[in-house]
Design a protein around this motif. Structure first.
Motif, PDB file in Angstrom:
ATOM      1  N   LYS A  88       0.826  -1.179   0.045  1.00 33.02           N
ATOM      2  CA  LYS A  88      -0.001  -0.041  -0.114  1.00 33.02           C
ATOM      3  C   LYS A  88       0.930   1.280  -0.098  1.00 33.02           C
ATOM      4  N   SER A  89       2.030   1.144   0.676  1.00 32.87           N
ATOM      5  CA  SER A  89       2.795   2.584   0.617  1.00 32.87           C
ATOM      6  C   SER A  89       3.860   2.355  -0.440  1.00 32.87           C
ATOM      7  N   GLY A  90       3.756   1.566  -1.407  1.00 35.18           N
ATOM      8  CA  GLY A  90       4.588   1.646  -2.677  1.00 35.18           C
ATOM      9  C   GLY A  90       6.003   0.868  -2.348  1.00 35.18           C
ATOM     10  N   GLN A  91       6.111   0.022  -1.138  1.00 35.01           N
ATOM     11  CA  GLN A  91       7.134  -0.578  -0.886  1.00 35.01           C
ATOM     12  C   GLN A  91       7.036  -1.966  -0.955  1.00 35.01           C
ATOM     13  N   GLY A  92       6.419  -2.476  -1.905  1.00 32.65           N
ATOM     14  CA  GLY A  92       5.727  -4.054  -1.971  1.00 32.65           C
ATOM     15  C   GLY A  92       6.951  -4.852  -2.441  1.00 32.65           C
ATOM     16  N   GLU A  93       7.741  -4.465  -3.558  1.00 37.47           N
ATOM     17  CA  GLU A  93       8.609  -5.398  -4.152  1.00 37.47           C
ATOM     18  C   GLU A  93       9.637  -5.938  -2.972  1.00 37.47           C
ATOM     19  N   PRO A  94      10.382  -5.155  -2.130  1.00 35.95           N
ATOM     20  CA  PRO A  94      11.287  -5.726  -1.299  1.00 35.95           C
ATOM     21  C   PRO A  94      10.584  -6.488  -0.348  1.00 35.95           C
ATOM     22  N   ALA A  95       9.159  -6.343   0.246  1.00 37.15           N
ATOM     23  CA  ALA A  95       8.557  -7.047   0.926  1.00 37.15           C
ATOM     24  C   ALA A  95       8.118  -8.214   0.516  1.00 37.15           C
ATOM     25  N   ILE A  96       7.943  -8.217  -0.641  1.00 34.17           N
ATOM     26  CA  ILE A  96       7.453  -9.592  -1.407  1.00 34.17           C
ATOM     27  C   ILE A  96       8.619 -10.391  -1.647  1.00 34.17           C
ATOM     28  N   ASP A  97       9.723  -9.803  -1.953  1.00 34.49           N
ATOM     29  CA  ASP A  97      10.870 -10.459  -2.013  1.00 34.49           C
ATOM     30  C   ASP A  97      11.438 -11.254  -0.849  1.00 34.49           C
ATOM     31  N   GLU A  98      11.163 -10.588   0.358  1.00 35.66           N
ATOM     32  CA  GLU A  98      11.622 -11.114   1.506  1.00 35.66           C
ATOM     33  C   GLU A  98      10.608 -12.563   1.889  1.00 35.66           C
ATOM     34  N   ALA A  99       9.269 -11.901   1.672  1.00 33.42           N
ATOM     35  CA  ALA A  99       8.240 -12.983   1.957  1.00 33.42           C
ATOM     36  C   ALA A  99       8.552 -14.324   1.302  1.00 33.42           C
ATOM     37  N   MET A 100       9.014 -14.004  -0.186  1.00 30.04           N
ATOM     38  CA  MET A 100       9.223 -15.154  -0.978  1.00 30.04           C
ATOM     39  C   MET A 100      10.453 -15.890  -0.381  1.00 30.04           C
ATOM     40  N   HIS A 101      11.402 -15.248   0.087  1.00 27.31           N
ATOM     41  CA  HIS A 101      12.787 -15.678   0.610  1.00 27.31           C
ATOM     42  C   HIS A 101      12.306 -16.681   1.754  1.00 27.31           C
ATOM     43  N   VAL A 102      11.233 -16.319   2.548  1.00 31.84           N
ATOM     44  CA  VAL A 102      11.155 -17.310   3.916  1.00 31.84           C
ATOM     45  C   VAL A 102      10.217 -18.508   3.340  1.00 31.84           C
ATOM     46  N   ILE A 103       9.336 -17.961   2.443  1.00 34.29           N
ATOM     47  CA  ILE A 103       8.534 -19.244   1.701  1.00 34.29           C
ATOM     48  C   ILE A 103       9.247 -20.360   1.325  1.00 34.29           C
ATOM     49  N   ARG A 104      10.485 -19.892   0.730  1.00 36.22           N
ATOM     50  CA  ARG A 104      11.164 -20.991  -0.025  1.00 36.22           C
ATOM     51  C   ARG A 104      11.805 -21.763   1.186  1.00 36.22           C
ATOM     52  N   LYS A 105      12.212 -21.230   2.150  1.00 33.08           N
ATOM     53  CA  LYS A 105      12.671 -21.831   3.531  1.00 33.08           C
ATOM     54  C   LYS A 105      11.799 -22.913   3.905  1.00 33.08           C
ATOM     55  N   PHE A 106      10.423 -22.681   3.887  1.00 35.65           N
ATOM     56  CA  PHE A 106       9.599 -23.680   4.264  1.00 35.65           C
ATOM     57  C   PHE A 106       9.230 -24.886   3.297  1.00 35.65           C
ATOM     58  N   ALA A 107       9.303 -24.408   1.918  1.00 39.56           N
ATOM     59  CA  ALA A 107       9.189 -25.424   0.984  1.00 39.56           C
ATOM     60  C   ALA A 107      10.241 -26.374   0.931  1.00 39.56           C
ATOM     61  N   ALA A 108      11.607 -26.251   1.526  1.00 37.78           N
ATOM     62  CA  ALA A 108      12.746 -26.910   1.291  1.00 37.78           C
ATOM     63  C   ALA A 108      12.697 -28.269   2.164  1.00 37.78           C
TER      64      ALA A 108
END
Length: 108
Positions: A88-108
């Motif tokens: 919402k504040s226009g800073q979604g890209e790095p937040a999504i990248d971080e979330a994907m990094h964490v999600i990949r840890k769960f998928a491993a």
């Protein structure tokens, strides 16, 4: 290339207000974590008592499942809170990248 963690740290992060719902969610998570800690201590006692290996392994599996469930719940809160606010504040890209990094840890 900037790591997801560094990129996420660059976006503005703020604490969510301590709404009654947020407080209740944190309390529920803390209670779940306390149960998991008890399970881990129980595994230690089982080892000290030289219990049957399969019984110990069963408890290890239960702890893993409980930690996975706790982690997924935390991830859900993060996505609906921090990531949503960042988008919402226009800073979604790095937040999504971080979330994907964490999600990949769960998928491993």
């Amino acid at each position: 290339m900037t790591s997801p963690r560094k990129a996420a740290a660059a976006h503005a992060h703020h604490e969510h207000p301590a709404t009654p719902r947020a407080q209740a969610q944190r309390a529920a998570l803390a209670k779940r974590l306390a149960r998991i800690e008890g399970q881990v201590r129980g595994i230690g006692r089982m080892l000290e008592e030289n219990r049957y290996c399969v019984d110990i392994l069963t408890q290890v599996s239960a702890v893993r499942s409980a930690l996975d469930a706790l982690g997924l719940e935390l991830l859900e809160h993060h996505l609906h809170g921090c990531v949503q606010d960042a988008v919402k504040s226009g800073q979604g890209e790095p937040a999504i990248d971080e979330a994907m990094h964490v999600i990949r840890k769960f998928a491993a």
